[in-house]
Structures are given as structure tokens and as C-alpha cells.
Motif scaffolding. Sequence first.
Motif, PDB file in Angstrom:
ATOM      1  N   MET A 174       0.862  -1.125  -0.198  1.00 35.66           N
ATOM      2  CA  MET A 174       0.037   0.006  -0.067  1.00 35.66           C
ATOM      3  C   MET A 174       0.992   1.177   0.041  1.00 35.66           C
ATOM      4  O   MET A 174       0.666   2.336  -0.814  1.00 35.66           O
ATOM      5  CB  MET A 174      -0.800   0.098   1.402  1.00 35.66           C
ATOM      6  CG  MET A 174      -2.111   0.740   1.094  1.00 35.66           C
ATOM      7  SD  MET A 174      -3.289   1.061   2.378  1.00 35.66           S
ATOM      8  CE  MET A 174      -3.706  -0.694   2.621  1.00 35.66           C
ATOM      9  N   ASN A 175       2.054   1.238   0.775  1.00 36.86           N
ATOM     10  CA  ASN A 175       2.837   2.412   0.834  1.00 36.86           C
ATOM     11  C   ASN A 175       3.500   2.769  -0.564  1.00 36.86           C
ATOM     12  O   ASN A 175       3.547   3.848  -0.839  1.00 36.86           O
ATOM     13  CB  ASN A 175       3.828   2.168   1.823  1.00 36.86           C
ATOM     14  CG  ASN A 175       3.514   2.537   3.356  1.00 36.86           C
ATOM     15  OD1 ASN A 175       2.366   2.866   3.559  1.00 36.86           O
ATOM     16  ND2 ASN A 175       4.298   2.011   4.395  1.00 36.86           N
ATOM     17  N   LEU A 176       3.756   1.510  -1.180  1.00 36.39           N
ATOM     18  CA  LEU A 176       4.487   1.789  -2.469  1.00 36.39           C
ATOM     19  C   LEU A 176       3.620   2.197  -3.323  1.00 36.39           C
ATOM     20  O   LEU A 176       3.945   2.993  -4.271  1.00 36.39           O
ATOM     21  CB  LEU A 176       5.287   0.264  -2.854  1.00 36.39           C
ATOM     22  CG  LEU A 176       6.286  -0.171  -1.801  1.00 36.39           C
ATOM     23  CD1 LEU A 176       6.912  -1.331  -2.126  1.00 36.39           C
ATOM     24  CD2 LEU A 176       7.621   1.014  -1.944  1.00 36.39           C
TER      25      LEU A 176
ATOM     26  N   SER B 240       0.963   3.951  -3.245  1.00 39.05           N
ATOM     27  CA  SER B 240       0.294   5.169  -2.941  1.00 39.05           C
ATOM     28  C   SER B 240       1.438   6.216  -3.290  1.00 39.05           C
ATOM     29  O   SER B 240       1.197   7.060  -4.007  1.00 39.05           O
ATOM     30  CB  SER B 240      -0.277   5.326  -1.489  1.00 39.05           C
ATOM     31  OG  SER B 240       0.778   5.555  -0.513  1.00 39.05           O
ATOM     32  N   ASN B 241       2.897   5.980  -3.007  1.00 34.40           N
ATOM     33  CA  ASN B 241       3.732   6.740  -3.321  1.00 34.40           C
ATOM     34  C   ASN B 241       3.699   6.881  -4.946  1.00 34.40           C
ATOM     35  O   ASN B 241       4.032   7.840  -5.459  1.00 34.40           O
ATOM     36  CB  ASN B 241       5.026   6.079  -3.035  1.00 34.40           C
ATOM     37  CG  ASN B 241       5.271   6.446  -1.631  1.00 34.40           C
ATOM     38  OD1 ASN B 241       4.760   7.277  -0.979  1.00 34.40           O
ATOM     39  ND2 ASN B 241       6.554   5.822  -0.992  1.00 34.40           N
ATOM     40  N   ALA B 242       3.689   5.606  -5.774  1.00 32.64           N
ATOM     41  CA  ALA B 242       3.714   5.529  -7.125  1.00 32.64           C
ATOM     42  C   ALA B 242       2.638   6.580  -7.589  1.00 32.64           C
ATOM     43  O   ALA B 242       2.708   7.315  -8.586  1.00 32.64           O
ATOM     44  CB  ALA B 242       3.513   4.157  -7.416  1.00 32.64           C
TER      45      ALA B 242
ATOM     46  N   THR C  97       9.316  14.810   0.307  1.00 32.74           N
ATOM     47  CA  THR C  97       9.591  15.705  -0.435  1.00 32.74           C
ATOM     48  C   THR C  97       8.061  16.314  -0.614  1.00 32.74           C
ATOM     49  O   THR C  97       7.844  17.428  -1.624  1.00 32.74           O
ATOM     50  CB  THR C  97      10.073  15.378  -1.802  1.00 32.74           C
ATOM     51  OG1 THR C  97       9.448  14.519  -2.531  1.00 32.74           O
ATOM     52  CG2 THR C  97      11.567  15.120  -1.768  1.00 32.74           C
ATOM     53  N   LYS C  98       7.295  16.062  -0.122  1.00 36.69           N
ATOM     54  CA  LYS C  98       5.726  16.341  -0.425  1.00 36.69           C
ATOM     55  C   LYS C  98       5.429  17.606   0.319  1.00 36.69           C
ATOM     56  O   LYS C  98       5.948  17.859   1.596  1.00 36.69           O
ATOM     57  CB  LYS C  98       4.879  14.968  -0.100  1.00 36.69           C
ATOM     58  CG  LYS C  98       5.071  13.933  -1.001  1.00 36.69           C
ATOM     59  CD  LYS C  98       4.393  12.736  -0.949  1.00 36.69           C
ATOM     60  CE  LYS C  98       4.991  11.772  -1.575  1.00 36.69           C
ATOM     61  NZ  LYS C  98       4.419  10.293  -1.601  1.00 36.69           N
ATOM     62  N   ASP C  99       4.282  18.210  -0.157  1.00 36.43           N
ATOM     63  CA  ASP C  99       3.915  19.312   0.704  1.00 36.43           C
ATOM     64  C   ASP C  99       3.666  19.168   2.228  1.00 36.43           C
ATOM     65  O   ASP C  99       3.182  17.889   2.608  1.00 36.43           O
ATOM     66  CB  ASP C  99       2.677  19.826   0.093  1.00 36.43           C
ATOM     67  CG  ASP C  99       3.169  20.485  -1.290  1.00 36.43           C
ATOM     68  OD1 ASP C  99       4.258  20.786  -1.513  1.00 36.43           O
ATOM     69  OD2 ASP C  99       2.165  20.686  -2.085  1.00 36.43           O
TER      70      ASP C  99
ATOM     71  N   LEU D 152       7.258   8.707   6.520  1.00 35.54           N
ATOM     72  CA  LEU D 152       7.507   7.542   7.304  1.00 35.54           C
ATOM     73  C   LEU D 152       7.297   6.007   6.518  1.00 35.54           C
ATOM     74  O   LEU D 152       7.586   5.054   6.604  1.00 35.54           O
ATOM     75  CB  LEU D 152       6.604   7.231   8.410  1.00 35.54           C
ATOM     76  CG  LEU D 152       7.074   8.318   9.347  1.00 35.54           C
ATOM     77  CD1 LEU D 152       5.949   8.368  10.834  1.00 35.54           C
ATOM     78  CD2 LEU D 152       8.409   7.778  10.034  1.00 35.54           C
ATOM     79  N   GLY D 153       6.269   6.526   5.360  1.00 31.33           N
ATOM     80  CA  GLY D 153       5.932   5.258   4.239  1.00 31.33           C
ATOM     81  C   GLY D 153       7.227   4.224   3.922  1.00 31.33           C
ATOM     82  O   GLY D 153       7.116   2.907   4.189  1.00 31.33           O
ATOM     83  N   LEU D 154       8.329   4.789   3.480  1.00 36.35           N
ATOM     84  CA  LEU D 154       9.279   3.862   2.889  1.00 36.35           C
ATOM     85  C   LEU D 154      10.096   3.223   4.456  1.00 36.35           C
ATOM     86  O   LEU D 154      10.641   2.305   4.102  1.00 36.35           O
ATOM     87  CB  LEU D 154      10.197   4.556   1.972  1.00 36.35           C
ATOM     88  CG  LEU D 154       9.431   4.985   0.598  1.00 36.35           C
ATOM     89  CD1 LEU D 154      10.501   5.711  -0.144  1.00 36.35           C
ATOM     90  CD2 LEU D 154       9.210   3.544   0.093  1.00 36.35           C
TER      91      LEU D 154
HETATM   92 MG   LIG Z   1       4.407   7.483   1.081  1.00 37.17          MG
END
Ligand SMILES: [Mg+2]
Length: 479
Positions: free
Chosen positions: A376-378, A380-382, A430-432, A439-441
Motif C-alpha cells: 500500500m505504501n509503495l 500510494s507513493n507511485a 519531498t511532499k507538501d 514514514l512510508g518507505l
Molecule cells: Mg509515502
Amino acid sequence: MPTALLSIRHKVTIAVIALYFFMAAGVAGSYYFMYQLEDKIAYLEELSKLEESILEIRRFEKNYFLYDDQKSLATVLYHIDRVKELLKKNVPKIESLSSHEKVNGFRADLAEYERLLQSCWTARVGEECQKSSETRAEQEARIRSLGSRISDFAEGLARQKRQSIRQTMRTAVQIQMLVFAVVAFGFTVHGAFLVTKVIKPLRRLEKSTESIAKGQFKPIHDLPPEKEIREIFDSFNRMAEQLKIREEQLVQSKKLASLGTMLAGVAHEVNNPLSNISSSCEILMEELDQADPDWQKQLLKKVLEQVDKARGIVLNLLEFSRNKDFSKEWFELEPIIRKTLSLLHGQIPPQIQVDVEVEPRLKIYADKQRFQQAVMNLVSNAVQAIDGEGVVSIKARQATDGFVEVAIRDTGKGIKQEDLPKIFDPFFTTKDVGKGTGLGLFITHDIILRHGGSIQVDSEPGKGTTFLLKLPAQEVVNE
Ligand SMILES: [Mg+2]
Ligand SMILES: Nc1ncnc2c1ncn2[C@@H]1O[C@H](COP(=O)(O)OP(=O)(O)O)[C@@H](O)[C@H]1O
């Protein structure tokens, strides 16, 4: 199992020496038979001379009776002398082939044969042999029968000799075949011994080394009795134990190191919503009586948002710090991946296409919930990396090295070269503000490592990013 009395080296040496001895004995035996054969052939030559002379005797005897010439008779007498000489030279050998009595009988026959021929000779000189044709015919018949007895005897001798040579050769061949069979058998047993005692344990060692490579520090049980292999297995087990201790220490120190970074981050990350909450509260307190209720509601909503954010951070941290045992099970990948995607459904805009390509019935042994969290983390990052249209693809396959590979690829904006080493750090984002926690990765990495797997990233700014997960396809004992 107790240690064997003899080491493999000793056993192999003894077996090789025994085989060499046996081969040497075989060669010596063959040599002995060859030597005997040579002897027998030399003797056969002598016998052949005897046979030849006797044949000559018979030939000239016939000539003598046919043409009645003295020359033939002289030749017969000459060959009789030769036969006597050959006989004298080879008496013991001839007696060994025949018998003393038979040789004496032959000698007597020969002497009588000679005497009769000689009497003929002298008789002829004295014109007596031809006195009466009856006497002559009788004498001729006697001479002939003696001659055939003599030649029968010689033929018999040569036949026996040939037979004995054949027998010797047969025995020599049999001995050689026996030696060959025993040596071949010896080598086969030897090979089988080496395979079971050396090659098989080495295979076991190879397998254990492979599982160490996958982070599975299992000692080798059932040590074999052979000293050398036992010692190797012992030191392998010691090494595995040390590696396990080292790895635990390493994980611990890594955790400590990231704890430092994390604490600073936590302080900062939690402080932001707290100060937002606190300033909203202050404003509310000051203007509680005069302010418009809608505006007050908005402020309270902001407070709630900030509380949610702080809670999110704390929950993620809890997940990371919890050392609860993984509850691993076998499950099929495809349904789980599809389920995870359906959970993310709300976050995936329609212009992003999501492809799933999983080998049929591909299974892994993992903690289902944590694996889902990592995917899920990967994903949603994608999805977040794609601005507008794009594709996210999830591919899973069984790799040849016993791992299952899951690749999550996107056509998003990619990761800058200088950011790559930092993306797995806690709170790196690097997100707003408000969008990413960073913490996702960090958590995904932790989950994959604790499954004995690995995570790699390959990214090209402007083109896209691929995260490659490698998970052991079998049960991993250590975590
Ligand atoms: Mg993330
Ligand atoms: N698929 C991706 N494409 C581009 N950048 C990515 C991707 N995945 C992660 N990143 C970068 O790594 C950073 C850390 O990601 P993550 O730990 O999930 O935190 P967050 O998503 O909260 O920012 C992201 O902020 C982003 O810069």
C-alpha cells in the motif's frame, strides 16, 4: 552420532592402497602366466621338432618300402637318431606330460623300430632281407605298425602340450578379468563412498549457506560421524551462530541510530500540529464570546485535523517500534494485491491506469497484514508521483534463486539522484506540508527486512520509478 574411528582420509588411503596391491598382484599373476606360457611355447617347439622328425621318418619309411632305395633308409635312420637325442634332452618334461611307463614304451618301440630297420639294412647288405618275400612282408608290417605307434605318441604329446598352453592362456585371461572386475567394483564402491560421505554433506552445506544468504541462520543438525565433515559442519554452525549474533547487534545499532534521527523528527513533526493546535485554542479562548460560531467551528475543525496528523505520526511510530512477532502464513499473492488496490481505490484518480501481472498461484510465506501495508505504501507513493495521466504496474514472479520478486513501477516524476540515499530515512519527504509524513518507505523497508527480504529502487527523474521487493519463497525461521 559418535565420531567414526577412521577419518575419510584414512579410509580413502587404505582403499586406494588395497586397490593398488590388488592390481599389482593381478599384474604379477599375469606376468607369471606369461612367463609360463613362454616356457611352454619353447617346449612346444622342441616337441614340434620331435613330431617333424617322426613325420620325416614315416615319409622316408614309406619311400623305402615303395622304391626300396638305400637313401631313404639312411634318412630314416638319421631322423631316428635325432628323435633319440630330442627325447634324451626332454625326458623330464615329456614324462610330466605323459607317464614314465609310456615314455619307456615309446623308447622301446623306437629301439625295436630301429633294430628292425637296421637289420633290414644289414640284411640288405648281406642280401638276406630279400631272401624270402614272406619274411619281408611280415617285417614290413611290423615296421609300419611300430612307426604308426611312434607317431601316435608324438602327436599325442604335442596335442597335450597345445591343450595345456590353451589352458594357461585361458587362466591368464580369467585372472585378468577377475582383477579388472574386482578393481572396477573397488572403484565403484570407492566412488559411492566419496559421494555419500563427501559430496552429499557438501550439498547440505551448500544448502545451509544459501539459507544463511537469505538471512536464515539455521545450524546443521545430525552431524555425520566422519571427522573431517563433522569439523567443517561444527565450524559452519559456529559461524552461523556468530553471524546471527552480529546481525542482531547490527539491527539493534541501526535501530538506535535511526531512533536518534527519528526522535528529532518526531519532536519537529509533532511540535508543528501541537503549536497549530495551541494557537487555535488561544484564539478561540480570547474570542469565545464575540466570535461568529461558524468561524469557531472552522477553528475547531483545524484543531481536529492537526490532532489527526499527530495521531497518524504516533500510530506509524508505534507500528515501527512494536516488536510483536510476525504472524506468517502461506497466501496467494494475486488476491492480496488486488485487495490492497481496492483499499486504495479512493486515492487513485481515473487517469491513472493500474496493471497487475502476477504469475498464477504464486505464493509467499509472510505476515499478510504487514505485506499489505508495504504494498500500500509503495503503490500510494507511485500514484502520488504521477501528475495527470500515467501507469502503475505491479508484477510478481518466482525468481530462480528461491525468492519471489514483486516489482512496483510507475511512470511518475521519479526521484532525484541526491534524494535516493535518503528516501528510506524516517521523516524524509519531498511532499507538501500535511501531505507526506516521510514514514512510508521507512516502515516498508523495515517490514521487508524483517521477512528476510530486500528492497531496491531504480529511478529516472522525469521517467519513473521501480521498487523491487525480494521475499524468500519459503519458511524463514529467524526474524
Ligand atoms: Mg509515502
Ligand atoms: N514512486 C515514487 N516516485 C517518486 N518519488 C518517490 C516515490 N516513492 C517515494 N518517493 C520519494 O520518497 C519520499 C519518501 O517517501 P515515503 O517514505 O513514502 O514518505 P511520503 O510518501 O510520506 O513522503 C517521498 O517524499 C518521495 O520524494
